[in-house]
Design an enzyme around this catalytic site. Structure first.
Site, mmCIF file in Angstrom:
data_model
loop_
_atom_site.group_PDB
_atom_site.id
_atom_site.type_symbol
_atom_site.label_atom_id
_atom_site.label_comp_id
_atom_site.label_asym_id
_atom_site.label_seq_id
_atom_site.Cartn_x
_atom_site.Cartn_y
_atom_site.Cartn_z
ATOM 1 N N CYS A 156 0.796 -0.957 -0.121
ATOM 2 C CA CYS A 156 -0.095 -0.001 0.023
ATOM 3 C C CYS A 156 0.948 1.370 -0.157
ATOM 4 C CB CYS A 156 -0.975 -0.046 1.323
ATOM 5 S SG CYS A 156 -0.192 0.130 2.885
ATOM 6 N N GLY A 201 -0.191 6.091 6.348
ATOM 7 C CA GLY A 201 -0.483 6.030 7.789
ATOM 8 C C GLY A 201 0.542 5.925 8.728
ATOM 9 N N THR A 216 -4.150 -3.029 5.767
ATOM 10 C CA THR A 216 -3.122 -2.008 5.332
ATOM 11 C C THR A 216 -2.782 -0.858 6.168
ATOM 12 O OG1 THR A 216 -4.738 -0.546 4.623
ATOM 13 C CG2 THR A 216 -4.415 -2.236 3.048
ATOM 14 N N CYS A 217 -1.649 -0.158 5.960
ATOM 15 C CA CYS A 217 -1.222 0.831 6.672
ATOM 16 C C CYS A 217 -1.594 2.260 5.809
ATOM 17 C CB CYS A 217 0.242 0.875 6.885
ATOM 18 S SG CYS A 217 0.575 -0.457 8.045
ATOM 19 N N SER A 218 -2.512 2.303 5.112
ATOM 20 C CA SER A 218 -3.097 3.307 4.464
ATOM 21 C C SER A 218 -4.120 4.233 4.922
ATOM 22 C CB SER A 218 -3.407 3.066 2.964
ATOM 23 O OG SER A 218 -3.868 4.111 2.141
#
Length: 724
Positions: free
Chosen positions: A381, A385, A443-445
């Protein structure tokens, strides 16, 4: 010359009073924004030559490229030769290289403007392959307030670094003046304030972000970790935020994750807990993902992990399932097989199998994955974030190209479209595994295009042509989230916004609707109860062989333990009742239709007596489940008879039950046991007479001392049996 408190050394000119005043304000602005003063911050003396070369090579690969008509500084295409390799065990130098490259990337436009405004470019004759090294060393030069670098005696020098350093020192005055003019142009107290607001907020969060580390329970227990830390001067608190002492806290979502202040990393890294892989640093989002999978597993379910990035994520999943018979299949890891095997052996992981194929190339009917019930998908991703991108990339083995977007605080629409398409393809492929029952997407989005939009699109276009139940969104499961998080997540998605406490995270759990004809076994219910923390202190071991042996023998029930906690009994009983309620309700109609066929005798046929079979004891059911009522000392243990063939199953006719001094009728062979006195009772079963297809006559109540009028055949077993 400006006074000693100014941030930069300015040219010797008479009209620099305004610049000196601005420099003084810049220092105050930096202190206010970062909370650090020049008195408390250590004086920067520069980096080793190897770090400059490696940082230049990293910057060369991730730098922002401009259109040909705006290019004033040309960069070479070949990397600089370096004695320092990424495979080196010195992680500190590797981290310094990435941090320096990332800082130069954030200020690339400003640094290029300084070089052009000072007339160093394009007038100076500098080889193109040294341009990246000049940008990197210029950032460090101005960060040191244009002071000379301090070299250690034993440090090995590199000719290219020495050449660039001498070049920058010769233009020191012009560079400082160009930097001052740039700050005046942007009306900024310091070059930090020239950065976009999103990047500045990211840096501020990164300065306070704590460290997360999960406990390797295969090597050490949480209590032993607490004791070890307390011996080293650490004490347990509820929150580590804004605490400069040696403290730690337990994460609210994952009970095996500890939180430490960021300034303690060097002290913790040198302890045996981290050297022996008993504690492992990792971002919290990965721990949330593996705990979500653990809460969805039954005892024998396999797991498929996709694009895990870090090897530690696989190890964490393996350790959480070490008491099960589950196998973990991993695909998408770009690493040497022998290195991974050695790492997993050191950490105590034994149930991991690495697949060489990529995920989209694996068929959903692959014979190796037929027992896979849960798929963990961690797609690549944008990572917007993440507050500390360097730590995230190094720990998760992510592509350094992510730093390009993180340095600007946003991602381009074209890149978002490409990433979202890749994520959709992987999630759609995961939904095609018909044997799987759940998919965890993480995800880290912070962009909906990579999170909610992808999930909803995959659910809307999932293939329903294989006569399988469709997937649906499920809320976060305990112990993953507290009740407050579940109530706030009205759309069943779990989100953590980037903050001073944690990085951003998006988590979605997709579960397949259960087939109404499918039943839930006690073993699976207990497995989910253990995952949700309802069986604390009870170990559900691997008892497949023992279970088979008991099924063959069926001689006697195991003795019930009388020392179990009554409160725990009630908690597990409530959980079993809640879990089985749904499946019992779904199969009620089918069960009623099948009972007359198995239990009712043919019209006019003679009925044969048979004792009702006892339910087969399961070794996975704790002894406390069978000890709801403590055994009476006067009871005698009864033996079980061998089961009769299924074709000889007949209905039994209840006659009466004598309960001195109280007489009560027995309503049926499968009826519930009423609460009776502790005195013995005797039950007798007789062969009923041929009946017409009507209801069985209800036996009349007999007075105390009366004997039944029917004569029993001599072959019928008459044995007193205690009422349990």
């Amino acid at each position: 010359m400006p006074n000693s408190t100014s941030e930069l050394e300015f040219p010797n000119e008479k009209d620099t009073e305004e610049l000196s005043q601005l420099a003084y304000l810049a220092l105050a602005g930096d202190v206010a924004s970062t909370g650090k003063s020049s008195a408390s911050a250590p004086e920067k003396t520069g980096y080793p030559d190897q770090v400059y070369v490696m940082a230049a090579n990293i910057f060369q690969g991730i730098r922002m490229e401009k259109s040909p008509d705006k290019v004033l500084i040309k960069y070479g295409s070949e990397p600089l030769p370096s004695l320092f390799k990424f495979e080196s065990k010195d992680e500190a130098l590797k981290r310094l290289s990435y941090e320096l490259a990332f800082s130069a990337l954030k200020y690339q436009d400003i640094l290029e403007t300084i070089l052009i405004d000072s007339y160093i470019f394009p007038s100076a004759t500098i080889p193109d392959h040294l341009s990246s090294l000049i940008i990197v060393m210029l950032y460090d030069f101005q960060d040191r307030k244009f002071q000379t670098r301090v070299l250690s005696d034993h440090e090995e020098s590199i000719s290219e670094v020495q050449e660039v350093e001498n070049f920058l020192n010769s233009f020191k005055t012009k560079l400082a003046a160009a930097l001052a003019r740039c700050r005046i142009k942007h009306d900024a107290l310091s070059i930090y304030h020239i950065l976009p607001e999103t990047v500045r907020a990211q840096e501020l969060r990164a300065s306070t972000l704590p460290l997360y580390a999960w406990i390797n329970t295969c090597k050490i227990s949480p209590e032993e970790v607490y004791t070890n830390l307390k011996r080293r001067g650490y004490h347990k608190v509820k929150s580590v935020l804004h605490i400069d002492d040696k403290v730690f806290a337990v994460d609210q979502h994952c009970c095996d994750v500890l939180i430490f202040p960021s300034h303690l990393k060097n002290d913790l890294t040198n302890t045996d807990l981290f050297k022996d892989y008993k504690l492992i640093f990792q971002d919290k989002s990965r721990s949330l993902a593996v705990h979500s999978v653990k809460a969805l597993l039954n005892m024998d379910d396999d797991i498929l992990m996709v694009n895990t990035g870090s090897w530690y994520t696989v190890a964490h999943m393996s350790i959480l399932t070490s008491n099960n018979t589950s196998k973990i299949f991993v695909c998408g890891i770009q690493a040497k097989y022998l290195d991974l095997k050695n790492l997993f052996a050191k950490m105590g992981c034994k149930n991991i199998e690495i697949l060489r194929e990529t995920f989209v190339d694996i068929e959903s009917k692959d014979h190796r994955l037929q027992k896979v019930k849960v798929i963990l998908l961690l797609p690549r991703c944008s990572g917007l974030g993440v507050s500390n991108p360097v730590e995230f990339i190094l720990n998760e083995h992510e592509d350094a190209d992510l730093l390009k977007d993180l340095s600007q605080g946003c991602a381009s629409e074209d890149k978002l479209h490409v990433l979202a398409q890749q994520q959709y393809e992987q999630l759609s492929h995961a939904l095609k595994f018909t044997k799987a029952q759940a998919v965890v997407y993480c995800t880290c989005s912070v962009y909906p295009e990579e999170n909610e939009v992808v999930v909803k699109k995959a659910l809307a276009f999932q293939d329903l042509g294989n006569k399988v139940q469709p997937y649906r969104l499920s809320p976060p499961v305990l112990p993953l989230c507290c009740l407050r998080d579940i109530h706030l997540s009205t759309d069943k998605f779990f989100r953590m916004e980037p903050s001073e406490v944690t990085n951003g995270c998006f988590l979605s759990i997709l579960t397949r609707e259960r087939d109404p004809s499918e039943t839930v076994s006690v073993k699976d219910i207990l497995a989910r109860a253990a995952a949700k923390g309802l069986l604390e202190g009870i170990e559900l071991g691997k008892s497949s062989k023992r279970e088979k042996k008991r099924k063959k023998s069926k001689t006697s029930l195991p003795k019930a333990s009388t020392t179990e906690n009554s409160g725990l009994q009630m908690r597990i009983a409530e959980f079993l009742s809640r879990e089985t309620k749904a499946s019992v309700h779904q199969t009620e109609t089918a069960t009623k239709s099948l009972l007359p066929q198995k239990n009712a005798a043919p019209v006019g046929a003679s009925l044969q007596t048979r004792k009702p079979p006892k339910p087969t004891p399961s070794p996975l059911v704790p002894a406390l489940m069978k000890n709801a009522c403590p055994p009476r000392p006067c009871d005698r243990q009864t033996s079980f008879r061998r089961r009769w063939p299924e074709d000889r199953v007949v209905a039994l006719k209840p006659i009466e039950i004598v309960l001195p001094p109280v007489i009560m009728p027995f309503t049926g062979a499968q009826g519930g046991r009423p609460q009776l006195p502790t005195q013995r009772c005797y039950c007798r079963w007789v062969d009923p007479k041929p009946l017409v297809p009507t209801c069985l006559p209800i036996p009349s109540l007999s007075r105390k001392g009366d004997r039944p009028k029917e004569s029993l055949p001599s072959s019928l077993l008459r044995r007193p049996r205690p009422w349990l």
